[in-house]
Scaffold this motif. Structure first.
Motif, PDB file in Angstrom:
ATOM      1  N   GLY A  32       0.987  -1.401  -0.022  1.00 23.29           N
ATOM      2  CA  GLY A  32       0.036  -0.039   0.049  1.00 23.29           C
ATOM      3  C   GLY A  32       0.912   1.264  -0.079  1.00 23.29           C
ATOM      4  N   GLU A  36      -1.059   7.896  -0.503  1.00 22.38           N
ATOM      5  CA  GLU A  36      -2.578   7.695  -1.029  1.00 22.38           C
ATOM      6  C   GLU A  36      -3.521   7.460   0.106  1.00 22.38           C
ATOM      7  N   ARG A  40      -6.678   9.814   1.479  1.00 22.73           N
ATOM      8  CA  ARG A  40      -7.905   9.060   0.741  1.00 22.73           C
ATOM      9  C   ARG A  40      -8.887   9.240   1.874  1.00 22.73           C
ATOM     10  N   GLY A  43     -12.829   9.151   2.189  1.00 20.78           N
ATOM     11  CA  GLY A  43     -13.354   8.582   1.175  1.00 20.78           C
ATOM     12  C   GLY A  43     -13.212   8.987  -0.332  1.00 20.78           C
ATOM     13  N   VAL A  44     -12.359  10.265  -0.445  1.00 19.68           N
ATOM     14  CA  VAL A  44     -12.346  10.814  -1.741  1.00 19.68           C
ATOM     15  C   VAL A  44     -10.649  10.576  -2.493  1.00 19.68           C
ATOM     16  N   GLN A  45     -10.848  10.268  -3.666  1.00 17.26           N
ATOM     17  CA  GLN A  45      -9.839   9.812  -4.410  1.00 17.26           C
ATOM     18  C   GLN A  45      -8.869  11.024  -4.767  1.00 17.26           C
ATOM     19  N   PRO A  46      -7.613  10.943  -4.176  1.00 16.39           N
ATOM     20  CA  PRO A  46      -6.757  12.307  -4.459  1.00 16.39           C
ATOM     21  C   PRO A  46      -6.225  12.196  -5.724  1.00 16.39           C
ATOM     22  N   PRO A  48      -3.082  12.524  -8.585  1.00 14.96           N
ATOM     23  CA  PRO A  48      -1.850  11.882  -8.600  1.00 14.96           C
ATOM     24  C   PRO A  48      -1.114  13.078  -8.000  1.00 14.96           C
TER      25      PRO A  48
ATOM     26  N   LYS B 396      -4.645  -1.249  -4.411  1.00 14.98           N
ATOM     27  CA  LYS B 396      -4.128  -0.462  -5.324  1.00 14.98           C
ATOM     28  C   LYS B 396      -3.278  -0.881  -6.240  1.00 14.98           C
ATOM     29  N   TYR B 411     -17.797   4.350  -2.583  1.00 15.85           N
ATOM     30  CA  TYR B 411     -17.196   5.877  -2.838  1.00 15.85           C
ATOM     31  C   TYR B 411     -18.190   6.932  -2.179  1.00 15.85           C
ATOM     32  N   TYR B 420     -17.049  15.920 -10.454  1.00 15.71           N
ATOM     33  CA  TYR B 420     -15.778  15.400  -9.585  1.00 15.71           C
ATOM     34  C   TYR B 420     -15.747  13.784  -9.854  1.00 15.71           C
ATOM     35  N   ARG B 424     -12.797  12.445 -11.964  1.00 12.74           N
ATOM     36  CA  ARG B 424     -11.710  11.825 -11.477  1.00 12.74           C
ATOM     37  C   ARG B 424     -11.822  10.222 -11.835  1.00 12.74           C
ATOM     38  N   ALA B 431      -7.272   9.468 -13.496  1.00 10.89           N
ATOM     39  CA  ALA B 431      -6.360   8.765 -12.956  1.00 10.89           C
ATOM     40  C   ALA B 431      -6.779   7.241 -12.366  1.00 10.89           C
ATOM     41  N   TRP B 432      -8.177   7.207 -12.131  1.00 15.90           N
ATOM     42  CA  TRP B 432      -8.718   6.062 -11.548  1.00 15.90           C
ATOM     43  C   TRP B 432      -8.873   5.005 -12.928  1.00 15.90           C
ATOM     44  N   ARG B 436      -5.929   2.432 -12.657  1.00 15.33           N
ATOM     45  CA  ARG B 436      -6.472   1.175 -12.258  1.00 15.33           C
ATOM     46  C   ARG B 436      -7.084   0.163 -13.368  1.00 15.33           C
TER      47      ARG B 436
END
Lengths: 308, 514
Positions: A32, A36, A40, A43-46, A48, B396, B411, B420, B424, B431-432, B436
Motif C-alpha cells: 500500500g 495515497e 484518501r 473517502g475521496v480519491q486524491p 496523482p 491499489k 465511494y 468530480y 476523477r 487517474a482511476w 487502475r
C-alpha cells in the motif's frame, strides 16, 4: 557479576539493533502507498500530483537504507515521527497511552496473582475442601475460554444486565475492574498450576516437616516457609505474563474500549497509520526484551547457579 | 481461625465494588453523552481541528438532504458575469465564541489560509482534490462592502455547492498561527465550543454563549470515542451513552435489533456513500461488453441490500444516487435477469478461467464485504461466469497490475459535485480509469462531461448529467450496487436527531424529546 553484566549488555544492544531493523522493514515494506492512504481519508480519491508531493514530503521516495538510518537517528533522539492521521508526534501519543496500560496490567496481575496464590494455598492447606476445589476448577475452566468470550459475557451480564460496573472506557475507578478480571482470569490458571505443583512438593520437604514437627503451626509453615521455596517458577511465569500485559492486551483493550497502547495500535492498524504502528511495535518489543533481561538478571542475582 | 482467610479477600472485593461506585451519575437533563467510532476532534495540526458535526464552527454554505446548497453563515449569494463573479452576503449579528464579530474579512482570511496550506491531509476531508474542485478556478477573493466576493478565471455554475461544508469553514482568524496551524482551541460561531479534549477518548462541548441562533438544549455534550462496534453497542445498552453517531456508528447487522426496541430510536438517513462494482475492461473477459452486462444482470441487488446489508441500503441503479436530487437520472434501472444473463454468456462464450472479485480488507470491517463478494461469486457462477474472491490489503497495487476483473468498493463525494466523480473516475484520462486499468475509453462520455462542467444553465446541465448516466448504464465501466444509508441510534429520550447525507448530525438541534 560485572563480566555477566557486560556480556549481557552487549548481547542486549545487538538484539535491540536487530529488532529496530526488523521493525523498520516490517512497516516500510508493508503493501500500500501511505501517501495515497492519507489523502484518501474521507473517502475521496486524491489527485496523482498531491500523492507525489506528499510522498516527497514524507521522504517515501528515498532509498530504503537512507530511510532506516534517518529513522533510527530520530528514534534515538526520542522522535518517533508524526502520525499520518493527524500529524501529531507519535512519541507523545504513546506516552499518553502508557499510564492506562500500566493501570490495567497492574490490576490484571493483581487479579491473576491473588487468585493463583489463594487457590494454591487452599488446595494445599485444605486438600479436599469444596471451596478450594471450586476456586481451582473455576479458574482452570475459565482460563480455557478465550478472553474475548469471557469479556463479552462479563460485559453483557455485569455492565449491561446488572449495570453495576461500566463497560470500560478508562474513566472512573470502576472501569478497570471488568477488563482486569478478564485478563487476570486468563493468566491465573498458568500461575495456579505451577504454584500448586511446586507448593505440594515444597510442603513435603524435610525442613517444612521439621518445622511442623517442632510445633510450628502448619498454616504458618506453608504460607511463610514453603511458599517461598515454591515461588521461583511462578515468579518467572508472572514476569513473562507481565511483559505480555504491558505490550497492551490488544483484544481486551479493544473490547472494553480501554485507552491503552493496545487500542491505539488497533486503531492505527485500521487506519494504516504506519508511524504509530511502527512505534508501537518498537516500544513494546524493546520493553519485552528489557523486561526479560531484567528477569534473567534477577534470577542470576538470587541464584548463583544461573550466573555461569 | 478459619474465617481469617476470607477477611482480606472480602476486604479486597468490597474495596473494588465500592471504590468503583458503578457508573457515572446519570446525566442531568442538560447534559448528554454520545459515542462515535472515531475521534471527531483531530487537533491543532488538522486544517479544521474539529469535525463539522460538533458544531464548533459553521461553514459559509451547507447542504440539505438532497445535496443542494443552503445558507449557513452566508445569508444569500448571487452570481454575475455568467458565473465568473460570486457574491456571498453574510448573516447579520454573528459573533465568534471569543466575542469578536464575524466579518467578510475574517471569511477571506479563512479562504486564503486554505489556499496557502493546500494540499494538506486531514482526518476528515483532505485539502486536495475536493479543494481543487472548490477553489481551483478562483482568481481572487476579497471583502467588498461587508460581502465576500469571488472572482473566477472561468465560469463555475455551482460554486456554492462546491464550497459547501468543510471547504467553507469559518473560524476566527485569531485562532490560526502564521503557518496555518491552530494557536489554541478552535474558535467558531457554532452553538458549542470545545471545552476539553482527551485525544482518542472524548471531546467535551459546552454551549457557546455568543452563538447567534437559539441556545442549544444541552449545556454540555460529551462525545466519547469507542472504535469497536460491539463495545459501542454495549455502552449504549448499559446506559453509559445516550446515542451513537457518525459514519459507521452502527454496523448494518446491528441496526434491526435497535429498530425493534422502542427504548431506542434508529435514524436511517441516506448518505453520500455508494457501493460500486468496477470492471476491469482492459482484459478478457470483461473487455466484452456483453459479459459486463451479463454480470450486471446476474446480481440480485434486492437480496444483497435486504439481507446482507440488513435493509440499511437501497438497490443501486443510476450512477448518481438519489441524494444527488434531480441530478440522479430517472428511469435508469438495474434489472435482475439471470436468464438473459445466461443467454448473453452463451452468445459471448463463457470464460474458461474464473474471474477475480477483488475486495479491500480495510472495508470488510464496516460492511460485510466478504459476504457480499461471496454472493457475487455465486451469482456470477450461476450464469456461467466462474469466479473467485480475493481479499487484499493493498488493492491499489493489485489493480495497477491489472490482476482483477471486478472490484467491490464504496465511494463518496465531498459535496454535491457530480463533475468530480465523472472526471476523477471515468474520463478517459482519469487517474482511476487509467492507473487502475478500467479500460474505459469513450469520446462521447468525455465530451458530455466537459460540456456539463461549463454549462451554467441548471436545467441544461441536469439533462447532460442524465445523458451521461444513461451512457454509463449502457457501457457499464462501473455499476452502482447499492446506495448506503448511515444508521445512527439514540435513546428514545433524545429528540431532534437529524443527519445530513454527509454524516453530519446537528448536535445543536438535539433536545430532550417530549
Amino acid at each position: 557479576m560485572t563480566a555477566v553484566l557486560v556480556r549481557r549488555g552487549a548481547e542486549l544492544l545487538f538484539a535491540l539493533l536487530a529488532l529496530s531493523l526488523l521493525v523498520f522493514l516490517l512497516t516500510a515494506l508493508a503493501p500500500g502507498d501511505p501517501a495515497e492512504e492519507i489523502l484518501r481519508r474521507g473517502g475521496v480519491q486524491p489527485t496523482p500530483e498531491s500523492v507525489a508531493a506528499l510522498r516527497a514530503e514524507l521522504g517515501l521516495d528515498r532509498p530504503l537504507f537512507d530511510r532506516y538510518l534517518s529513522w533510527l537517528g530520530d528514534v534515538l533522539r526520542g522522535d518517533l515521527g508524526r502520525s499520518y492521521a493527524d500529524r501529531s508526534p507519535v512519541a507523545e501519543e504513546i506516552a499518553a497511552r502508557v499510564p492506562a496500560t500500566l493501570r490495567l496490567a497492574g490490576a490484571a496481575a493483581l487479579v491473576a496473582g491473588g487468585l493463583a496464590v489463594l487457590a494454591a494455598l487452599l488446595a494445599v492447606l485444605r486438600p479436599g475442601s469444596p471451596v478450594g476445589r471450586a476456586v481451582a476448577l473455576a479458574t482452570v475452566a475459565v482460563s480455557g475460554v478465550p478472553p474475548y468470550v469471557v469479556g463479552i459475557v462479563l460485559i453483557s451480564v455485569v455492565a449491561v444486565g446488572l449495570r453495576v460496573l461500566p463497560t470500560g472506557g478508562g474513566d472512573g475507578p470502576g472501569a478497570v475492574v471488568l477488563p482486569a478480571v478478564t485478563l487476570g482470569l486468563a493468566g491465573a490458571a498458568t500461575l495456579l498450576r505451577l504454584l500448586r505443583a511446586d507448593l505440594a512438593h515444597a510442603v513435603r520437604l524435610p525442613f517444612v516437616r521439621l518445622a511442623v514437627a517442632k510445633g510450628l503451626r502448619r498454616r504458618r509453615a506453608v504460607v511463610v516457609h514453603a511458599l517461598r521455596v515454591a515461588a521461583p517458577n511462578a515468579v518467572t511465569a508472572a514476569g513473562v505474563m507481565l511483559a505480555e500485559l504491558l505490550t497492551g492486551a490488544v483484544v481486551v483493550e479493544t473490547l472494553f474500549s480501554w485507552p491503552g497502547v493496545g487500542q491505539l495500535a488497533v486503531t492505527a492498524i485500521r487506519q494504516r497509520d504506519l508511524p504509530v504502528v511502527q512505534a508501537y511495535v518498537l516500544v513494546t518489543a524493546v520493553a519485552t526484551v528489557l523486561l526479560l533481561a531484567l528477569a534473567e538478571l534477577c534470577l542470576a542475582a538470587c541464584d548463583p547457579r544461573v550466573r555461569r | 481461625m478459619r474465617r481469617h482467610v476470607w477477611i482480606p479477600l472480602m476486604a479486597v472485593l468490597a474495596a473494588l465494588l465500592t471504590g468503583c461506585g458503578g457508573q457515572e451519575a446519570a446525566p442531568g437533563s442538560d447534559e448528554l453523552t454520545l459515542a462515535a467510532p472515531r475521534d471527531l476532534v483531530a487537533g491543532p495540526e488538522d486544517p479544521y481541528y474539529v469535525h463539522q458535526t460538533l458544531r464548533v464552527w459553521e461553514p459559509l454554505v451547507t447542504v440539505d438532504d438532497r445535496l443542494r446548497p443552503v445558507p449557513a453563515l452566508a445569508a444569500s449569494w448571487s452570481a454575475a458575469d455568467g458565473g465568473r463573479r460570486w457574491t456571498f452576503t453574510l448573516r447579520e449579528g454573528v459573533r465568534f465564541s471569543d466575542g469578536t464579530p464575524l466579518t467578510a474579512e475574517s471569511v477571506v482570511a479563512n479562504v486564503e489560509r486554505f489556499l496557502r496550506i493546500a494540499p494538506r491531509q486531514s482526518a476528515f476531508f483532505s485539502l486536495d482534490a475536493g479543494m481543487e474542485a472548490a477553489y481551483g478556478k478562483v482568481d481572487d477573493v476579497r471583502a467588498e462592502a461587508g460581502a465576500v466576493v469571488f472572482t473566477l478565471e472561468e465560469p463555475v455554475a455551482d460554486l456554492p455547492a462546491r464550497l459547501a461544508g468543510f471547504f467553507s469553514m469559518v473560524q476566527s482568524p485569531r485562532a490560526f498561527t502564521a503557518s496555518g496551524g491552530f494557536a489554541g482551541k478552535p474558535v467558531g460561531t457554532g452553538p458549542y465550543t470545545l471545552a476539553e479534549w482527551v485525544k482518542g477518548q472524548r471531546a467535551v462541548l459546552t454551549a457557546n454563549p455568543h452563538h447567534h441562533g437559539p441556545a442549544p438544549a444541552y449545556e454540555r455534550i460529551v462525545v466519547r470515542v469507542i472504535p469497536d462496534a460491539n463495545a459501542r453497542v454495549a455502552a449504549l445498552r448499559a446506559g453509559e451513552v445516550d446515542g451513537l453517531i457518525d459514519k459507521g456508528a452502527l454496523l448494518p447487522a446491528q441496526a434491526p435489533a435497535f429498530a425493534a426496541d422502542d427504548t431506542f430510536r434508529v435514524l436511517r438517513s441516506p448518505s453520500v456513500l455508494t457501493h460500486y462494482l468496477t470492471f476491469n475492461a482492459s482484459r478478457r473477459p470483461f473487455s466484452d461488453p456483453r459479459l459486463r452486462e451479463a454480470a450486471d444482470l446476474a446480481i440480485d441487488r434486492q437480496a444483497i441490500t435486504g439481507t446482507l446489508l440488513a435493509g440499511t441500503a437501497a438497490p443501486g441503479s443510476a450512477f448518481l444516487s438519489p441524494v444527488f436530487g434531480d441530478l440522479a437520472a430517472p428511469g435508469v434501472t438495474a434489472a435482475y435477469d439471470p436468464a438473459r444473463a445466461r443467454a448473453l454468456v452463451a452468445e459471448a462464450g463463457a470464460p474458461a478461467a474464473p474471474v477475480t472479485i477483488l475486495v479491500s480488507s480495510a472495508e470488510t470491517g464496516q460492511f460485510p464485504y466478504a459476504d457480499i463478494a461471496e454472493v457475487l461469486r455465486t451469482s456470477l457462477a450461476q450464469v456461467g461466469i466462474p469466479a473467485k474472491v480475493t481479499v487484499a490489503e493493498a488493492t491499489k497495487a493489485v489493480m495497477e497490475a491489472g490482476d482483477y476483473d471486478v472490484f467491490l468498493s464504496a465511494y463518496s463525494v465531498p459535496n454535491g459535485d457530480a463533475d468530480y466523480l465523472f472526471r476523477r473516475f471515468l474520463r478517459s484520462d482519469a487517474a482511476w480509469n487509467v492507473e487502475r486499468r478500467l479500460g474505459y475509453r469513450s469520446a462521447e462520455f468525455d465530451r458530455l462531461v466537459d460540456l456539463a462542467a461549463t454549462e451554467t444553465d441548471a436545467a441544461a446541465r441536469r439533462d447532460l448529467y442524465h445523458r451521461i448516466q444513461r451512457l454509463l448504464a449502457a457501457d457499464r465501466p462501473m455499476v452502482p450496487l447499492a446506495y448506503q444509508d448511515n444508521p445512527i441510534v439514540t435513546a428514545a429520550a433524545v429528540g431532534g436527531v437529524r443527519q445530513s447525507v454527509a454524516y453530519v448530525v446537528d448536535l445543536g438541534a438535539l433536545a430532550p424529546s417530549t
